[in-house]
Design a protein around this motif. Sequence first.
Motif, mmCIF file in Angstrom:
data_model
loop_
_atom_site.group_PDB
_atom_site.id
_atom_site.type_symbol
_atom_site.label_atom_id
_atom_site.label_comp_id
_atom_site.label_asym_id
_atom_site.label_seq_id
_atom_site.Cartn_x
_atom_site.Cartn_y
_atom_site.Cartn_z
ATOM 1 N N GLN A 111 -0.579 59.507 -9.986
ATOM 2 C CA GLN A 111 -1.541 59.964 -8.932
ATOM 3 C C GLN A 111 -1.733 61.425 -8.741
ATOM 4 O OE1 GLN A 111 -3.268 57.135 -7.385
ATOM 5 N NE2 GLN A 111 -4.234 58.559 -5.623
ATOM 6 N N CYS A 126 -4.480 61.991 -11.023
ATOM 7 C CA CYS A 126 -5.964 61.617 -10.661
ATOM 8 C C CYS A 126 -6.665 62.171 -9.750
ATOM 9 C CB CYS A 126 -5.001 60.007 -10.104
ATOM 10 S SG CYS A 126 -4.652 58.684 -11.512
ATOM 11 N N LEU A 149 -10.262 60.985 -11.382
ATOM 12 C CA LEU A 149 -9.713 59.582 -11.455
ATOM 13 C C LEU A 149 -9.839 58.540 -10.837
ATOM 14 C CD1 LEU A 149 -7.427 59.910 -14.626
ATOM 15 C CD2 LEU A 149 -9.834 60.878 -15.139
ATOM 16 N N TYR A 187 -8.122 55.339 -11.583
ATOM 17 C CA TYR A 187 -7.353 54.442 -11.848
ATOM 18 C C TYR A 187 -6.794 55.585 -9.888
ATOM 19 C CZ TYR A 187 -7.982 55.436 -17.040
ATOM 20 O OH TYR A 187 -8.628 55.943 -17.672
ATOM 21 N N SER A 188 -6.519 56.435 -10.023
ATOM 22 C CA SER A 188 -6.542 56.860 -8.137
ATOM 23 C C SER A 188 -6.548 55.244 -7.434
ATOM 24 C CB SER A 188 -7.158 57.820 -7.934
ATOM 25 O OG SER A 188 -6.209 58.158 -6.970
#
Length: 633
Positions: free
Chosen positions: A186, A189, A194, A197-198
């Motif tokens: 995290q 991210c 991102l 993704y996050s």
Amino acid sequence: MKAYILIGFLLSTTFGFSQSQNRFDSLTMRYNSGRLDDKDKIAVLRKIAFMEKDPELKLKYSEELIELSNKFHDKSSLYKGYYQKGAALRLKGDLDEAIESYFICLELAQKLENQTSVGDSFLALGDVYNINGNHRNSKLYYNKAISILRATKDSVSLAAVLLNAGDEYFNANKMDTALIYFLEAQEICKLKNLKSYSAYNLGNIGLVYASQGKHMLAEKNINEAIEVLQELGDLYPIAVYLTYMADIYVERGDLSRALTYAHQSLQIGEDKGLKEQVRDGSKKLAQLYQKKEDFESAFLYQSQYIAYRDSINSEETIQKMADLRTEYEVAQKQAEVDLLEVQKRNQRLLVIGLAVFGFLTAIILAIIYRNNQQKHRINLILENQKIELESLNQTKDRFFSIISHDLRGPISAFHGISRMIKFLVTTKKTDDLLSLAEDIDQSVDRLSDLLDNLLTWAMQQQGHFPNVPEKVNLNELSEELVKTLANMAEGKSIMLQSQMDGDIDLWVDRNTTMTIIRNLVNNALKFTPEGGTVEVMGQVADGKAVVVVKDTGVGMPADKLDNLFKLQDKKSTYGTSGEKGLGLGLQLVYDFVQMNDGDIMVESEEGKGTAFEITLPLFNAQVTPVQEAVSAS
């Protein structure tokens, strides 16, 4: 729980979906035009194989890239070809062949010494084993990828493998490890923005917190994930997260909100035709309505759950049979690859071992020769150290003997004074308490002097006592000392005086020089009877300062003078008023005179007194004006 997508899979294939379709079409037209030479074809094929969505076409372009790369011995492009071939085979479901392609990628990356490519190869292998359900190998290769990618600083790939590895540990019910991976992912991210993704990672973090019973943290992270996923239009993971939200509110006792989340989850499953989510949503609603004692609704959703469960189980049975066959074939391929790697490693180890053996043999012979040469010198050093240690041990024994004796007297005096105070208080003879004050003062003074000398001696013996030569005026030093000890002299009606032959500057350490003269004058006062005289005299002779401390005291016998400056005495000598002395103090005097590059002599006769003569370096003879300026600064 699953991450619902493998982020590593996205890196190698899905990322191409966001590329411009016009650019992709342009590349394919250029490739098929027939106007490109082979080297240009390689460059174009690398891009097309990466961007192609269709598994069959992706496989076709990858194999053409492999063929051309082999022709021109282009190992970097060959790596790209096998990597995209593995991705195409994975999309087709040919997992054993995909693993074989990725192992070829790994070998090429290692030959190229490209650590980022090595890390990506490990990540791809972990993803395939994850899909195939081989979680032991999946975690093995994910952790290898993490180790490599951390070193290469490839943060995007690192975020992907951390998320997938965290998912593996979540499924293994190792929540603490899973949370560590998710939180690290995290951070990356956020740093790299991102967003998708996050979102997945926030949901996964929320699921970990939910499994740990940390419902407030779970709700916060899951709500943040749902908000982002709604913006992205990715509904499948939202349905799963909503089911977990229902569980959270059941734990809180808010059945109404739990039902709302469960219905939302079921609705997404029905709208998107997600059988598994319809099954799980129906089961959750049946449980919730049963808690609410709405048995009619509970029965309705339970029936729907059983229908979807049986349908999915039939499909899963067929899939499991196929998976078992695939898993067997993959295991066989893995065993072959492992065997080849072991054979190669053994061959390398054999060659390296022979070289190392020869090298070590030469080193050992050299060491033996050198040791034989040094053995005699070492033995001499050890013998000298042994003698020195024995001497130090004897000094220590004598030192503790003096301590035990000299401390016992003042302490015993305190015991006697304590009992006397109790007696006088009990008998109400408080006026006599004043006469005890002088005894207490004397005991305290004796104990204080002894402890000061013990501390100073201990520091000097350990080599920690500071010795910083500087310009010291003997006249001022002597006057200061006379003033300090005036009360002690007055108490015994002794004439204490200082006589200097002119102005005398020394080049000595101030603190140790003060200790030398103070101990000698202190001893002179102790061993001089009432009405006597103690003199501190100074003059310059033969380029050195001569300091004499002379008294008209009790004097010392000749045998005492021989060992005066050594720790030989087992007992201290008592002064004319019961004071203790001639113990550690004279040892310090001798050591500090030596430290200041001086000499000490003593003359004494019983009944007539004692004279200590010390020679110390003069300032003018010791330093130049330039050195004086440096010392002053």
